[in-house]
Design an enzyme around this catalytic site. Structure first.
Site, mmCIF file in Angstrom:
data_model
loop_
_atom_site.group_PDB
_atom_site.id
_atom_site.type_symbol
_atom_site.label_atom_id
_atom_site.label_comp_id
_atom_site.label_asym_id
_atom_site.label_seq_id
_atom_site.Cartn_x
_atom_site.Cartn_y
_atom_site.Cartn_z
ATOM 1 N N SER A 123 -26.639 -16.108 -15.090
ATOM 2 C CA SER A 123 -27.552 -14.966 -14.975
ATOM 3 C C SER A 123 -28.103 -14.585 -16.337
ATOM 4 C CB SER A 123 -26.850 -13.755 -14.359
ATOM 5 O OG SER A 123 -27.752 -12.655 -14.315
ATOM 6 N N VAL A 134 -23.609 -14.346 -22.742
ATOM 7 C CA VAL A 134 -23.641 -15.765 -23.101
ATOM 8 C C VAL A 134 -24.943 -16.402 -22.618
ATOM 9 C CG1 VAL A 134 -22.463 -18.000 -22.878
ATOM 10 C CG2 VAL A 134 -21.122 -15.900 -23.145
ATOM 11 N N CYS A 135 -25.398 -16.031 -21.428
ATOM 12 C CA CYS A 135 -26.663 -16.582 -20.898
ATOM 13 C C CYS A 135 -27.841 -16.161 -21.770
ATOM 14 C CB CYS A 135 -26.872 -16.126 -19.460
ATOM 15 S SG CYS A 135 -25.589 -16.684 -18.331
ATOM 16 N N ASP A 136 -27.839 -14.908 -22.212
ATOM 17 C CA ASP A 136 -28.847 -14.391 -23.121
ATOM 18 C C ASP A 136 -28.845 -15.226 -24.403
ATOM 19 O OD1 ASP A 136 -29.402 -12.669 -25.612
ATOM 20 O OD2 ASP A 136 -30.172 -11.339 -24.041
#
Length: 166
Positions: free
Chosen positions: A54, A59-61
């Protein structure tokens, strides 16, 4: 099949694991304008496919920002970020964060990409963190299923594989 955990709990991945040397499976996902996009739309290009659970998580950012920075330095490589986020959320996030060098694509409608690449987490209907590099002949030349979905991928290995792909 790859063994993956999410917050140290084992999860079930749906689909077959994609391996280096195989032809990349075709898929259809949605662009931010809701148009359909498939692997064929990137025919003849090297593709670095960054898969995240997401866009609105730490971490995805960071993963999306890192590959966005690297994309500006990579010649003849298209960077795709694929998640189950709605296209509207992806567009909003990219606009708010100045992300312009990656194509953010949504698998929310059919989970077609997730099943084709064996990254769909059955228990959560999210995609597990992974990175694939597909050469211009649509052959998989790099595949990483991150063992703990909340950890970072091996950025350097993926970028090296993208630079070396033809």
């Amino acid at each position: 099949m790859a063994n993956v955990t999410f917050k140290n709990n084992p999860v079930t991945l749906v689909g077959d694991e994609v391996k280096v040397g195989e032809k990349a499976p075709n898929f259809t996902v949605l662009a931010n304008d809701l148009s359909e996009v498939s692997l064929k739309d990137y025919e003849g290009q090297v593709k670095l496919i960054s898969v995240i659970p997401s866009i609105d998580t730490g971490v995805c950012d960071a993963q999306t920002r890192r590959f966005n920075e690297e994309a500006a330095k990579l010649d003849n490589v298209t960077v795709l970020t694929i998640s189950m986020d709605l296209p509207f959320a992806q567009k909003r996030w990219c606009g708010a964060n100045g992300i312009e060098n990656v194509d953010t694509l949504s698998d929310h409608r059919d989970a077609y990409f997730g099943e084709a690449f064996g990254v769909l987490i059955k228990e959560m209907r999210l995609l597990t963190r992974s990175v694939f590099v597909v050469n211009s002949d649509d052959e998989v030349v790099y595949a990483e299923y991150v063992p703990e979905a909340t950890d970072h991928p091996d950025y350097d290995a993926a970028i090296k594989a993208a630079k070396e792909a033809k």
